[in-house]
Design a protein around this motif. Structure first.
Motif, mmCIF file in Angstrom:
data_model
loop_
_atom_site.group_PDB
_atom_site.id
_atom_site.type_symbol
_atom_site.label_atom_id
_atom_site.label_comp_id
_atom_site.label_asym_id
_atom_site.label_seq_id
_atom_site.Cartn_x
_atom_site.Cartn_y
_atom_site.Cartn_z
ATOM 1 N N ILE A 21 0.842 -1.199 0.000
ATOM 2 C CA ILE A 21 0.000 0.000 0.000
ATOM 3 C C ILE A 21 0.880 1.254 0.000
ATOM 4 C CG2 ILE A 21 -1.713 1.333 1.301
ATOM 5 C CD1 ILE A 21 -2.756 -1.393 2.397
ATOM 6 N N LEU A 22 1.898 1.270 0.847
ATOM 7 C CA LEU A 22 2.808 2.420 0.901
ATOM 8 C C LEU A 22 3.418 2.709 -0.465
ATOM 9 C CD1 LEU A 22 4.606 1.603 4.262
ATOM 10 C CD2 LEU A 22 3.404 3.743 3.786
ATOM 11 N N ARG A 28 0.640 8.883 3.507
ATOM 12 C CA ARG A 28 1.394 8.983 4.754
ATOM 13 C C ARG A 28 1.110 7.745 5.595
ATOM 14 N NH1 ARG A 28 -1.103 13.747 3.395
ATOM 15 N NH2 ARG A 28 0.324 15.474 2.979
ATOM 16 N N LEU A 29 2.087 7.334 6.396
ATOM 17 C CA LEU A 29 1.921 6.129 7.215
ATOM 18 C C LEU A 29 0.687 6.228 8.099
ATOM 19 C CD1 LEU A 29 2.924 3.378 8.205
ATOM 20 C CD2 LEU A 29 4.391 4.602 9.827
ATOM 21 N N TRP A 111 9.685 -4.725 12.315
ATOM 22 C CA TRP A 111 9.831 -4.995 10.881
ATOM 23 C C TRP A 111 10.780 -4.012 10.197
ATOM 24 C CZ3 TRP A 111 6.904 -1.758 7.213
ATOM 25 C CH2 TRP A 111 7.145 -2.097 5.887
ATOM 26 N N TRP A 112 10.435 -2.734 10.213
ATOM 27 C CA TRP A 112 11.132 -1.775 9.375
ATOM 28 C C TRP A 112 12.622 -1.691 9.678
ATOM 29 C CZ3 TRP A 112 10.385 -0.208 4.803
ATOM 30 C CH2 TRP A 112 11.109 0.865 4.296
ATOM 31 N N CYS A 113 13.009 -1.627 10.935
ATOM 32 C CA CYS A 113 14.441 -1.492 11.252
ATOM 33 C C CYS A 113 15.235 -2.723 10.815
ATOM 34 C CB CYS A 113 14.650 -1.207 12.736
ATOM 35 S SG CYS A 113 14.332 -2.590 13.809
ATOM 36 N N LYS A 114 14.574 -3.844 10.590
ATOM 37 C CA LYS A 114 15.257 -5.066 10.176
ATOM 38 C C LYS A 114 15.399 -5.194 8.659
ATOM 39 C CE LYS A 114 13.619 -7.284 14.322
ATOM 40 N NZ LYS A 114 12.668 -8.217 14.910
ATOM 41 N N VAL A 115 14.615 -4.406 7.907
ATOM 42 C CA VAL A 115 14.629 -4.560 6.449
ATOM 43 C C VAL A 115 14.983 -3.281 5.690
ATOM 44 C CG1 VAL A 115 12.926 -6.430 6.500
ATOM 45 C CG2 VAL A 115 12.144 -4.068 6.193
ATOM 46 N N SER A 116 15.097 -2.166 6.375
ATOM 47 C CA SER A 116 15.129 -0.868 5.696
ATOM 48 C C SER A 116 16.500 -0.366 5.252
ATOM 49 C CB SER A 116 14.525 0.196 6.606
ATOM 50 O OG SER A 116 15.367 0.388 7.737
ATOM 51 N N GLY A 118 18.460 1.505 6.748
ATOM 52 C CA GLY A 118 18.621 2.894 7.164
ATOM 53 C C GLY A 118 17.648 3.887 6.563
ATOM 54 N N TYR A 119 16.800 3.455 5.645
ATOM 55 C CA TYR A 119 15.806 4.359 5.075
ATOM 56 C C TYR A 119 14.654 4.550 6.054
ATOM 57 C CZ TYR A 119 18.206 3.866 0.638
ATOM 58 O OH TYR A 119 19.152 3.881 -0.346
ATOM 59 N N ARG A 120 13.932 5.670 5.887
ATOM 60 C CA ARG A 120 12.741 5.923 6.698
ATOM 61 C C ARG A 120 11.516 5.372 5.974
ATOM 62 N NH1 ARG A 120 12.063 11.915 6.523
ATOM 63 N NH2 ARG A 120 12.499 11.402 4.359
ATOM 64 N N ILE A 121 10.488 5.028 6.717
ATOM 65 C CA ILE A 121 9.242 4.579 6.089
ATOM 66 C C ILE A 121 8.717 5.672 5.167
ATOM 67 C CG2 ILE A 121 6.824 3.995 6.518
ATOM 68 C CD1 ILE A 121 7.750 2.485 9.012
#
Length: 157
Positions: A21-22, A28-29, A111-116, A118-121
């Protein structure tokens, strides 16, 4: 981007619809986390509210601006994916394990900190805008993202 999608789908499947979806609509989140299944008509989502779990008062609040109230058409693949996950009308589209609305802090941690890498959502919103600007009139991109100023996606996309 393909690696992010693949890793999320395989290792964090609960977050896969959220990621799709994002990337598909660039909302926006908080707008996405506020969506209930009743906000989806099978082809589009009706964005009218935002979820802010850190508010002292109501957690579901009006969207950021007047133009942020919008109907956003979804791609055919995203509609098909949502059909597979569809819940009851009052339930959140992006739910936690216990069926409650996902909390921004929890999804970032789990989830996000494990796959990102260093990028922001929020960077996914910019990714969506950049892709759209390569294929669609900037005014359409601006309306889709809910910007007040039609030049915003050109400046920040």
């Amino acid at each position: 981007m393909h690696q992010l999608l693949k890793t999320t789908q395989l290792n964090y499947p609960r977050y896969y619809p959220l990621l799709c979806i994002l990337l598909d609509i660039g909302a926006r989140l908080g707008e996405i986390l506020a969506l209930n299944w009743s906000d989806w008509d099978g082809e589009s989502v009706h964005i009218t509210k935002s979820y802010n779990p850190d508010n002292k008062g109501p957690k579901i609040v009006p969207v950021k601006t007047c133009r942020s109230n919008r109907v956003v058409p979804l791609s055919a693949p995203l509609n098909a994916l949502l059909n597979d996950f569809k819940g009851l009308p009052g339930q959140p589209m992006c739910a936690s394990k216990n069926g409650c609305r996902m909390h921004k802090g929890n999804l970032r941690r789990d989830w996000w900190c494990k796959v990102s890498n260093g990028y922001r959502i929020h960077d996914l919103r910019h990714t969506c805008a950049t892709f759209l600007l390569n294929h669609v009139d900037p005014r359409i991109v601006s309306a889709r993202l809910g910007h007040e100023d039609t030049t915003t996606p050109i400046v920040t996309g």
